[in-house]
Structures are given as structure tokens and as C-alpha cells.
Design a protein around this motif. Structure first.
Motif, PDB file in Angstrom:
ATOM      1  N   GLU A 183      83.477  49.708 -15.292  1.00 46.80           N
ATOM      2  CA  GLU A 183      82.788  49.041 -14.161  1.00 46.80           C
ATOM      3  C   GLU A 183      83.693  49.044 -12.927  1.00 46.80           C
ATOM      4  N   LYS A 184      84.841  48.967 -13.195  1.00 40.90           N
ATOM      5  CA  LYS A 184      85.815  49.084 -11.794  1.00 40.90           C
ATOM      6  C   LYS A 184      86.122  50.388 -11.480  1.00 40.90           C
ATOM      7  N   ALA A 185      85.969  51.444 -12.536  1.00 39.23           N
ATOM      8  CA  ALA A 185      86.454  52.732 -11.898  1.00 39.23           C
ATOM      9  C   ALA A 185      85.533  53.215 -11.265  1.00 39.23           C
ATOM     10  N   SER A 186      84.075  53.045 -11.713  1.00 40.88           N
ATOM     11  CA  SER A 186      83.017  53.611 -10.966  1.00 40.88           C
ATOM     12  C   SER A 186      82.447  52.718  -9.780  1.00 40.88           C
ATOM     13  N   GLU A 187      83.051  51.619  -9.762  1.00 42.02           N
ATOM     14  CA  GLU A 187      82.586  50.842  -8.472  1.00 42.02           C
ATOM     15  C   GLU A 187      81.409  50.704  -8.373  1.00 42.02           C
ATOM     16  N   ASN A 188      80.515  50.386  -9.698  1.00 42.32           N
ATOM     17  CA  ASN A 188      79.213  50.151  -9.740  1.00 42.32           C
ATOM     18  C   ASN A 188      78.244  51.309  -9.612  1.00 42.32           C
ATOM     19  N   PHE A 189      78.833  52.489  -9.121  1.00 40.40           N
ATOM     20  CA  PHE A 189      77.972  53.514  -8.664  1.00 40.40           C
ATOM     21  C   PHE A 189      77.117  54.284  -9.879  1.00 40.40           C
ATOM     22  N   LEU A 190      77.645  54.144 -11.185  1.00 43.37           N
ATOM     23  CA  LEU A 190      76.836  54.632 -12.126  1.00 43.37           C
ATOM     24  C   LEU A 190      75.871  53.710 -12.650  1.00 43.37           C
ATOM     25  N   GLN A 191      75.598  52.523 -12.203  1.00 39.70           N
ATOM     26  CA  GLN A 191      74.464  51.692 -12.303  1.00 39.70           C
ATOM     27  C   GLN A 191      73.370  52.088 -11.529  1.00 39.70           C
ATOM     28  N   ASN A 192      73.519  52.728 -10.378  1.00 37.78           N
ATOM     29  CA  ASN A 192      72.546  53.099  -9.550  1.00 37.78           C
ATOM     30  C   ASN A 192      72.149  54.540  -9.466  1.00 37.78           C
ATOM     31  N   SER A 193      71.194  54.910  -8.909  1.00 35.20           N
ATOM     32  CA  SER A 193      71.106  56.454  -8.803  1.00 35.20           C
ATOM     33  C   SER A 193      71.881  56.799  -8.028  1.00 35.20           C
ATOM     34  N   ALA A 194      72.857  58.140  -8.133  1.00 35.80           N
ATOM     35  CA  ALA A 194      73.599  58.625  -7.491  1.00 35.80           C
ATOM     36  C   ALA A 194      73.549  58.651  -5.746  1.00 35.80           C
ATOM     37  N   MET A 195      72.246  58.950  -5.492  1.00 33.56           N
ATOM     38  CA  MET A 195      71.891  59.064  -4.012  1.00 33.56           C
ATOM     39  C   MET A 195      71.833  57.795  -3.158  1.00 33.56           C
ATOM     40  N   ASN A 196      71.544  56.765  -3.907  1.00 36.20           N
ATOM     41  CA  ASN A 196      71.571  55.528  -3.505  1.00 36.20           C
ATOM     42  C   ASN A 196      72.917  54.857  -3.103  1.00 36.20           C
ATOM     43  N   GLN A 197      73.717  55.049  -4.109  1.00 41.18           N
ATOM     44  CA  GLN A 197      75.181  54.544  -4.046  1.00 41.18           C
ATOM     45  C   GLN A 197      75.722  55.215  -2.861  1.00 41.18           C
ATOM     46  N   MET A 198      75.623  56.686  -2.821  1.00 44.12           N
ATOM     47  CA  MET A 198      76.411  57.388  -1.529  1.00 44.12           C
ATOM     48  C   MET A 198      75.832  56.855  -0.425  1.00 44.12           C
ATOM     49  N   ALA A 199      74.558  56.511  -0.306  1.00 46.51           N
ATOM     50  CA  ALA A 199      74.031  56.008   1.153  1.00 46.51           C
ATOM     51  C   ALA A 199      74.731  54.745   1.634  1.00 46.51           C
ATOM     52  N   ARG A 200      74.856  53.751   0.750  1.00 43.50           N
ATOM     53  CA  ARG A 200      75.561  52.591   0.982  1.00 43.50           C
ATOM     54  C   ARG A 200      77.192  53.119   1.389  1.00 43.50           C
ATOM     55  N   THR A 201      77.639  53.626   0.765  1.00 44.24           N
ATOM     56  CA  THR A 201      79.063  53.882   1.047  1.00 44.24           C
ATOM     57  C   THR A 201      79.248  54.416   2.492  1.00 44.24           C
ATOM     58  N   LEU A 257      75.174  54.561 -18.676  1.00 40.24           N
ATOM     59  CA  LEU A 257      74.402  55.476 -17.486  1.00 40.24           C
ATOM     60  C   LEU A 257      73.065  55.324 -17.466  1.00 40.24           C
ATOM     61  N   GLY A 258      72.526  55.413 -16.488  1.00 42.51           N
ATOM     62  CA  GLY A 258      71.171  55.227 -16.072  1.00 42.51           C
ATOM     63  C   GLY A 258      70.612  54.053 -15.419  1.00 42.51           C
ATOM     64  N   THR A 259      69.195  53.739 -15.373  1.00 41.78           N
ATOM     65  CA  THR A 259      68.538  52.776 -14.906  1.00 41.78           C
ATOM     66  C   THR A 259      68.038  51.723 -15.985  1.00 41.78           C
ATOM     67  N   PRO A 260      68.660  50.589 -16.037  1.00 44.11           N
ATOM     68  CA  PRO A 260      68.786  49.660 -17.253  1.00 44.11           C
ATOM     69  C   PRO A 260      67.028  49.407 -17.849  1.00 44.11           C
ATOM     70  N   ALA A 261      66.101  49.373 -16.887  1.00 44.66           N
ATOM     71  CA  ALA A 261      64.761  49.071 -17.172  1.00 44.66           C
ATOM     72  C   ALA A 261      64.256  50.322 -17.889  1.00 44.66           C
ATOM     73  N   TYR A 262      64.727  51.529 -17.834  1.00 49.59           N
ATOM     74  CA  TYR A 262      64.255  52.605 -18.478  1.00 49.59           C
ATOM     75  C   TYR A 262      65.012  53.318 -19.395  1.00 49.59           C
ATOM     76  N   MET A 263      66.052  52.645 -19.834  1.00 49.70           N
ATOM     77  CA  MET A 263      66.954  53.073 -21.005  1.00 49.70           C
ATOM     78  C   MET A 263      66.482  53.095 -22.258  1.00 49.70           C
ATOM     79  N   SER A 264      66.744  54.038 -23.137  1.00 49.20           N
ATOM     80  CA  SER A 264      66.424  53.720 -24.426  1.00 49.20           C
ATOM     81  C   SER A 264      67.492  52.780 -25.244  1.00 49.20           C
TER      82      SER A 264
END
Length: 955
Positions: free
Chosen positions: A49-67, A253-260
């Protein structure tokens, strides 16, 4: 992993992440005790969680936008605008995503539009986000499938990493869930997605983030799978970007509500994880509900691991037992018991679709499915008679389908085989094209010099000829006669009405002193017109249909029900048109040229309009938003009864907004208009004495949006405006700098013309949410929505508060009134603005700050121009011949307005106007001043409407 074991680990991780970083390890050690596996797993997840700075919990596009946005908002919005990266000329920004910005660009080498995905320069080759970027490029590049977004190019130029993909227009499945399509369309979408996953899995690629936002549906129904930023390459060569997924062991990895379940628990995943996710998307499309989504990540993952969804048929009666079975298998928590391949899922879905297609009970796609009743038990001889009856019924059905409906005869044009050719490419608007019967020339309306003229151009040519160069007024809506020798058109010249001229512009003559949208009868003797017009369906405007004899001028009214844009059938027996019904929906109808009761053809979609008959008269084409975008549809019409045979089908084009179609005589060429509108709000400091801007304008809004009628709050802190989409309009608030946007309304209603109350507590606006346009008020915090007018027949629109807040002026498209807010509607005596004569009425627009005068303009008849109405003297003083949106300056003497894309100030005493210089290079539409007169704000409007052709002559 055991669900209870995972739940324990997840709860421990969540609790630790709520603590300061320095305390987390000790907390985990204390809570895990002697359970070393629990401690190790929790610490791995916290480290990931620390290494990825939460960006793996979101789509790649949305995280970069915030950064980027947090670091430098200006860079985020405009860093690459109008630049060239390699072969790609960047035209505008499309959106922001987890790996940076996405631009619409022009591939200058191959002359095509692309979506250019850019990773900013701040991230270097060893950055994890660059590695993910490379994963996405490599993952999609190896695929070649019509349902997967195509990668054209990938590279690194001038310090910029980029991916160039095809530019996909359309809506995401998430957009469609809000207004769910019919079951057949849902099945088509999921089948295409399954096709795409089959190709990806066969290439060794697992998407791992299938969700409604990553499935795009084009206007023509084609599906595209997007965003392979979390893709796993199961057969990579080792090393490099392909191994990045393994570098964060334990990260989910992925979006929790749509994970297997296996993905949510952090176990090893394979292609079956995508099948779970697509099954869940299918379930949500059918029911409008994600059965696992909860308020928090932990609760969502727990539901994925432990809870079973209710059958989809509990929510949607169209869902058959077979579909329930497919969904149950797709959402099986044990991967070994679920679908093993996408092709298996696809096969089951195809069987269901085939049964639906062949069942008479499913003949409609509008969602009216009724399950057939269970067959009662019967004796053998009754069964025999029933079977015999069914046999003859089947024969009758076959006869009707193939002969009565014409399906066994000549097939309609297959426009998917047509070449899509751009005919006009000038800046601005070219619209209302009419194709000559021989298909070699076309006429259209355009206004490159400020007023609209009729132009003629050869198909394939580049030199339009102005057919109305001597007319100082707008000339528009041209229509070729059936023999191609004459052109009928609408003109605002004096006297205004419908004119007819020769095909090369000679011998113009008036044939009707009113009317819009002329359509010729097949014998060329009559013209059908509507008494009012709208370029694009908007407010519910009174309009009637008429037929006029072009030689004698004899006229006959056919209908009054808000009808527009008539089109005469080739056999002369019917006239199609569109109208706005009482609830605000636009529908297409047919009526006899002799009058009588109309027959309504459409019953789906918010907006159906622009009906045009095919040259053989067998099909009625029209524009509709029923599929999300404003696309062309066609429906077969019974030549005897005029009733539709079957359901409408889409006519695919690459555009999102289509209108104004016209056919060649042989039906093999179809020309039409593709339209894209954009408007944004700007502001500049203003010197009201010198009447000039001070400094440079600043953008309050930008991007690909359309806003209108802005008004600054009385305290100068907030803007209210309406935000326009293709199928609705909403009221939004945002602060003076353009941030903190908040939607006051967000629904299918058309909400427009917002105005602040003088105390800044309320906003009044016009809305069709009650079935027709009425005035509503809403508190500035979004509460207290209330209807305040209840007109019997006509609409109420264009509201404006008086300075004391006790009255509101408005109009109903025939008269203007003043409403006393101190009384309830049924007790209020409306004060009516007097008629100026000539069939006109006064459209009130703005009150002077002393409440004694109202500025507006004359509308609807012979008297035109701006005028001031004095409430004390009960009389008008005309200012000029201009009809635009005027507002008062604080001195109660001058007014400001936009005209022809420029801004003017006029003195109501001297009647002189002056243009404000050096304000904007872009066309200005709505202009206002703050209450102190020192902030000038306005919208800049850009509309691109070009004429295109679908051509089957070469195929």
C-alpha cells in the motif's frame, strides 16, 4: 484463501492503515500474536500500500490525474495543447486518467484522428507508473480485434511517453446503466465483450479490471474494451515491464466491486477472473444493481467473498431462467465451477440470443416482454389439434413476414458497406443539406460572412457557390424539388417566409408569407411547412403544420400539436414530422396531407426528430438519442396502413451527433450533418466608464463542455449556469474561479435560464420536469425544489427576479407576464406586458436595479428589435432593430449584449451602440456584468457542423 481468514487479515490491515506510519508494525505484531502468517501477510499488504501510494487501488488514469492536478493545475490542463508530438498534432484534451492526460490528436502522416495517451515528463524510465504504461501498450499492441481498442503507435519522443490508439466515440456501459438498453442490446454488448476477452485470453493477456467504465459502446452499437493498464501478460518473455505485476506481491489489483473472489483475496488469478467481472457487469446491466458494492472497500471485498447475489429475475422480469443460470455460473465463487473460457460463456449467451430472436414474444426491443403462459396439460388429440393449428399459424406468420412486410423482397440499403465521405470542411456551421435527385450536387446553408446564405456545391468539389449573395437576411433550410429544377428555402428577408428559386439561384419568388422547413409534394405542386423552427430540439415551442400551393398560395392547416420539420412521402400519401408531447419527449408521427388523426411512430428515447422518407417510401429514417448518442435510425412502414413493421434499427455513422439527412433519388447516397458544440465561460476586469476591458480574460471553465446563461451571485462569489448535454440540460454552481462545481439538478429534464434571487438564497429556472416548461425555484444548497407556475396550455420560461425579489417576469412564447410571489399561484393576478402590435409580443429579459424598467426585445411578429418597458408609464421605447439577450449596466441607462459573436454596449437614451474592442477572438454568445459593473463575463461558443455522405454507389 479461506474467506474468514482473509477477512481477519483485511480488518487488521485496515486498522493499521488508520494509524501513523511509525506505529503500524508494532500494532500488527501485537494483534497477530503468535500467528506469524497473519503478521507476515498483513505487513506485506501494508508495504505494498505504501509503495504504490494507493494508485493500484484506482484506475491508472485517475490516479495520475490527481498527481498532476495537485502539483500544477495549469500544467494539467494545458501542458500539451496545440503542440505536435511526433506525427501527432494535439487538438484538444479529452480527459484525464490514471496515467496522465488523453488528447484528441490528428495523425498528420495518415490523416486520421487518434486518442493520444500521454505520461508526463516527470516520470522517468524506472518509475513504476512508466512500467505500467509499457504494460498497457504491449498488452493491447499484440491484439487485433474489432472489440478491443486498437493501438496505432507507442513510443518516447522529446521526453514524453505516449500511446496512440483509435479515437472511440460513444458511451461507457456505466452511462448506459442509468438508462438501461433493451435486453437484446445488453446481450449484444456482453457478447461483443466476451469476443474481445476470448481474443485477449488466447493471446495470453488477462485484463484484470473489467468494469462498466472500461467498456465503451459506440453510437453504431460496436463495443470496445478499454484501459489495459492492469493487464497481466501470462506468456511474457520474462523481465522488463511484463513482470511488473509480480513486483508488488500481495497488492490487490483492480476495482474491488468488480473483483473475482480469487482476485479480492490476493490469490493467483487467471483468465477466469475476467469472466467473473464480465458476468458481474452483465448482472448490473440487467438489474441496475451491483450486488457486492458496499460503502467501504473492506465490506465490498467481504461481500465478494461470502455473499451470493439474488437472481437477476427478481429485479427484471425479462430475465429468463436460462439467463439466471448463466449468471449464477458466471458468479460462482469457486473458479473451478464457473465458466472456464470466454468462448464457453459466449456460446451460452448466443443460444439465449438466438431463442430471443426467433421468439414472437420478443418481437419488441422496448422492454415489453411478457413470459408466455405455461401450457396446460391436454389429451393427445387436443395436442394434435393444437400442433396442427400451430403449424398453420406458423405458415401464416412466414407469409406475413416475407410478403406483407417485404422482408422476402428487396433488402434495404446496407449502410455499413457505404463509404463515409466528408463533403465540407470549412470552419463553422454548414447545415440543412439537400441532395439533388441525381446525387451529383447538393445545397446547404452556411454563414461565413455573418448571415446565412444558400450555397450549392458539387459532390466531391471544393468551391461552393453562393446562390443568395444579394440577400441581407438569413436564408436557410433549402430543399430541392423532385425534378431537381427548383429550390425552396426559408428566408428572413422582407417579406419573410418561404421562397422558391431556380436550381442555380435565379428568379426568387415568395410562395408563402410564413413557414419553415419546406418539403415538396412528389408532384411539385405543394409544399409542407411548419410555422416555427428549431435547429436542434429544445424548448416545447408552439408550431403547426401547413400545406401551401406554390402557384395559388392556397394553404391548409394539418395539425397544431407543437409539430415541426415535415417531410412528404414519395407516394404523396403521408407527411412525417416530429412534435413535442405533453411530457416533453419528442416523437415522430405521420399524418395525411388532407389532415385527420396523426399516427405516432416512436415510443422510445427522449428525443426523436428529423424524419425523412427513403426514396422508395418503404422506410422512415429519423434522428434519435435512444441508443445514447444522437444517431440515425430507420423503421419499415406498411405502405397500406402507415404503421411501423417491426422495431427501428440503427444506421451506423462514426459521429456522436447526427442530423439533417437527405437522399439521392436512387437511395444510394445519403448526406447528413455531424455536429459538435462547445462553449465555456470567461471573465475579464472591466472599466464601465471607459467601456473597455482591463487586462486579459481568464477562463472560468474549459474543456469539452457546453454551458450557457451564466449569472454571478449577488455577493460575487458563485456562478450559476446551465450545462448542456445532447439529451438533457442541468443547473450547476461553481465558484468565481471555476472550481467546486456542484450540480443543482442532474436528471433527464431540460433545466435552463437560471437566475439568482436578489438575496442569493434561491435560484429560479425553467424546466420541463412536470411535462411542459414551467418555472421552478431551488435553494442554493440544492434543497427546496418547488414549482411556482402552473400554466394551463403554453409553457413558462425566461424568468427574471425583480430587484426586491417579490416579482418574477417570464413569458410563454406568446406573451410576457409579471408574477407576484407574495401570493399563491391560484390567487395571483398575472400582470401582462402590453402587445406592441403586428402579431409580436415583448420578451422580458432583465430588470433595472431600481425596478422601474425592463429591457427585452419584440418577438414573434412584424415588430422587432430591443425595447425598454417602463412599468410606471406602461409603455415601450424601442432601442434598435436587434433581437438578442440584453442586460442592464448599473447606471440604468446603458445595456450590454452579444451580437454576431461580438460584444456591444448601447445607450437607451441616444440609441447609439458601440462595440467593445479586443475582448475575444472567439464568438461570444452570453455576456453579463457583475452588479458593480467591474467584472465582465461571457461564454465563448464554437460549433463545428460539417456535411458528410454515406455512398453506396462505389460498392
Amino acid at each position: 484463501m479461506d474467506p474468514e481468514r482473509w477477512k481477519k487479515i483485511d480488518e487488521l490491515v485496515d486498522a493499521a492503515l488508520d494509524l501513523p506510519e511509525a506505529e503500524r508494525e508494532g500494532f500488527v505484531a501485537e494483534k497477530s500474536g503468535d500467528d506469524l502468517e497473519l503478521r507476515q501477510k498483513a505487513l506485506e499488504l501494508i508495504g505494498a500500500e505504501k509503495a504504490s501510494e494507493n494508485f493500484l487501488q484506482n484506475s491508472a488514469m485517475n490516479q495520475m490525474a490527481r498527481t498532476i492536478a495537485e502539483k500544477d493545475p495549469a500544467l494539467f490542463q494545458n501542458s500539451l495543447y496545440n503542440r505536435t508530438i511526433g506525427n501527432y498534432k494535439i487538438k484538444k484534451i479529452l480527459g484525464f486518467g490514471g496515467m496522465g492526460e488523453v488528447y484528441l490528436a490528428q495523425d498528420q502522416k495518415l490523416n486520421r484522428q487518434v486518442a493520444l495517451k500521454i505520461l508526463p515528463k516527470e516520470f522517468h524510465a524506472d518509475d513504476e507508473r512508466v512500467k505500467r504504461f509499457e504494460i498497457e501498450a504491449r498488452a493491447i499492441a499484440v491484439l487485433n480485434h474489432p472489440n478491443i481498442v486498437t493501438v496505432y503507435d507507442f513510443g518516447h519522443i522529446e521526453g514524453v511517453n505516449y500511446i496512440a490508439t483509435e479515437f472511440v466515440k460513444g458511451k461507457t456501459v456505466r452511462d448506459l446503466i442509468g438508462a438501461p438498453p433493451a435486453l437484446k442490446e445488453i446481450l449484444s454488448i456482453i457478447l461483443q465483450a466476451a469476443d474481445a476477452l476470448t481474443a485477449a485470453h488466447e493471446a495470453g493477456i488477462i485484463h484484470r479490471d473489467i468494469k462498466p467504465e472500461n467498456i465503451m459502446v459506440r453510437p453504431d452499437g460496436y463495443v470496445k474494451i478499454l484501459d489495459f493498464g492492469l493487464a497481466k501478460l501470462t506468456e511474457n518473455e520474462g523481465g522488463g515491464a511484463g513482470d511488473f505485476a509480480a513486483t508488488l506481491k500481495g497488492a490487490v489489483l483492480g476495482t474491488p466491486a468488480y473483483m473475482s473472489p480469487e482476485q479480492a483475496s490476493g490469490d493467483q488469478v487467471d483468465n477466469r477472473t475476467d469472466l467473473w467481472s464480465i458476468g458481474l457487469v452483465f448482472y448490473e446491466m440487467l438489474t441496475g444493481n451491483n450486488p457486492f458494492k458496499r460503502d467501504g472497500r473492506q465490506a465490498t471485498i467481504h461481500a465478494v467473498l461470502t455473499e451470493a447475489p439474488l437472481p437477476a429475475s427478481n429485479f427484471n422480469p425479462e430475465v429468463t431462467p436460462e439467463l439466471d443460470r448463466i449468471l449464477t455460473k458466471a458468479l460462482e465463487k469457486d473458479a473451478d465451477l464457473s465458466y472456464q473460457t470466454a468462448s464457453d460463456l459466449r456460446a451460452d449467451l448466443k443460444r439465449v440470443k438466438r431463442e430471443i430472436d426467433s421468439s414472437p414474444s420478443w418481437s419488441r426491443i422496448s422492454g415489453d416482454f411478457q413470459p408466455p403462459p405455461a401450457r396446460p396439460k391436454a389429451r393427445n388429440h387436443l395436442l394434435f389439434l393444437g400442433a396442427l393449428f400451430s403449424f398453420f399459424l406458423l405458415l401464416g406468420s412466414i407469409w406475413f413476414f416475407y410478403y406483407r412486410s417485404g422482408s422476402g423482397g428487396e433488402k434495404p440499403p446496407d449502410w455499413t458497406r457505404a463509404q463515409n465521405v466528408r463533403l465540407s470542411d470549412r470552419a463553422g456551421t454548414e447545415f440543412y443539406p439537400s441532395l439533388a435527385p441525381d446525387g451529383k450536387n447538393y445545397v446547404f446553408a452556411s454563414g461565413p460572412d455573418g448571415n446565412l446564405d444558400i450555397f450549392s456545391q458539387r459532390v466531391g468539389g471544393k468551391n461552393p457557390i453562393n446562390l443568395t449573395p444579394d440577400s441581407p437576411a438569413d436564408d436557410s433550410q433549402p430543399a430541392f424539388s423532385p425534378d431537381g429544377e427548383q429550390i425552396a428555402f426559408r428566408s428572413d428577408r422582407k417579406p419573410d417566409g418561404i421562397y422558391v428559386m431556380g436550381a442555380s439561384g435565379e428568379n426568387s419568388r415568395l410562395v408563402a408569407d410564413f413557414g419553415f422547413h419546406p418539403s415538396w409534394s412528389p408532384d411539385g405542386k405543394w409544399i409542407a411547412v411548419s410555422s416555427n423552427t428549431q435547429d436542434i430540439p429544445a424548448v416545447r415551442t408552439p408550431s403547426s403544420l401547413w400545406v401551401v400551393n406554390i402557384e395559388t398560395g392556397d394553404k391548409r392547416r394539418l395539425t397544431e400539436n407543437f409539430a415541426m420539420q415535415p417531410n412528404w412521402s414519395p407516394d404523396g400519401g403521408r407527411i412525417a414530422y416530429w412534435f413535442t408531447e405533453s411530457r416533453g419527449r419528442r416523437d415522430v408521427a405521420i399524418i395525411s396531407p388532407e389532415g385527420g388523426d396523426p399516427l405516432v411512430i416512436t415510443d422510445t428515447g427522449n428525443t426523436n426528430w428529423n424524419p425523412v422518407w427513403s426514396p422508395d417510401g418503404k422506410y422512415l429514417y429519423f434522428s434519435s438519442d435512444r441508443g445514447g448518442s444522437m444517431a440515425f435510425w430507420r423503421v419499415r412502414i406498411d405502405e397500406e396502413t402507415g404503421r411501423p413493421l417491426g422495431e427501428p434499427e440503427v444506421v451506423p455513422t462514426p459521429a456522436k451527433f447526427n442530423r439533417h439527412l437527405s437522399f439521392s433519388g436512387d437511395g444510394k447516397r445519403l448526406i447528413y450533418v455531424q455536429t459538435e458544440n462547445q462553449s465555456n465561460l470567461k471573465a475579464v476586469e472591466f472599466d464601465p466608464i471607459g467601456e473597455k476591458p482591463v487586462g486579459d480574460p481568464v477562463s472560468i471553465t474549459d474543456g469539452n463542455r457546453e454551458v450557457g446563461f451564466p449569472e454571478l451571485s449577488p455577493d460575487g462569489r458563485m456562478f450559476v449556469m446551465n450545462q448542456i448535454s445532447q439529451t438533457q440540460e442541468d443547473i450547476v454552481l461553481l465558484d468565481r474561479e471555476g472550481g467546486n462545481q456542484r450540480d443543482l439538478t442532474s436528471d433527464k429534464a431540460f433545466d435552463r435560464y437560471p437566475r439568482w434571487s436578489p438575496d442569493g438564497k434561491k435560484i429560479v429556472f425553467a424546466s420541463d420536469r412536470s411535462g411542459k416548461y414551467e418555472l421552478w425555484t431551488i435553494n442554493s444548497d440544492g434543497s427546496g425544489l418547488k414549482q411556482i407556475t402552473f400554466m394551463k396550455d403554453l409553457a413558462a420560461s425566461i424568468p427574471a427576479f425583480s430587484p426586491d425579489g417579490r416579482r418574477i417576469s417570464f413569458d410563454n412564447a406568446r406573451e410576457s407576464f409579471i408574477l407576484d410571489l407574495s401570493k399563491e399561484w391560484n390567487e395571483s393576478d398575472l400582470r401582462k406586458f402590453p402587445s406592441p402590435g403586428g402579431g409580436s409580443y415583448f420578451r422580458a429579459w432583465d430588470w433595472s436595479d431600481d425596478g422601474q424598467k425592463v429591457i427585452g426585445y419584440f418577438e414573434g411578429g412584424r415588430v422587432r428589435g430591443m425595447a425598454v418597458y417602463s412599468l410606471a408609464e406602461d409603455r415601450y421605447e424601442k432601442i434598435n432593430e436587434i433581437k438578442y439577450f440584453p442586460f442592464w449596466l448599473p447606471d440604468r441607462r446603458r445595456i450590454i449584449y452579444a451580437r454576431g459573436g461580438q460584444v456591444f454596449i448601447a445607450d437607451t437614451d441616444t440609441k447609439k451602440e458601440r462595440r467593445i474592442e479586443a475582448l475575444s477572438d472567439e464568438p461570444v454568445r452570453h455576456v453579463r456584468l457583475s452588479r458593480d459593473g467591474r467584472l465582465l463575463y461571457y461564454t465563448v461558443f464554437n460549433s463545428e457542423s460539417d456535411i458528410w455522405m454515406l455512398d453506396l454507389r462505389e460498392n
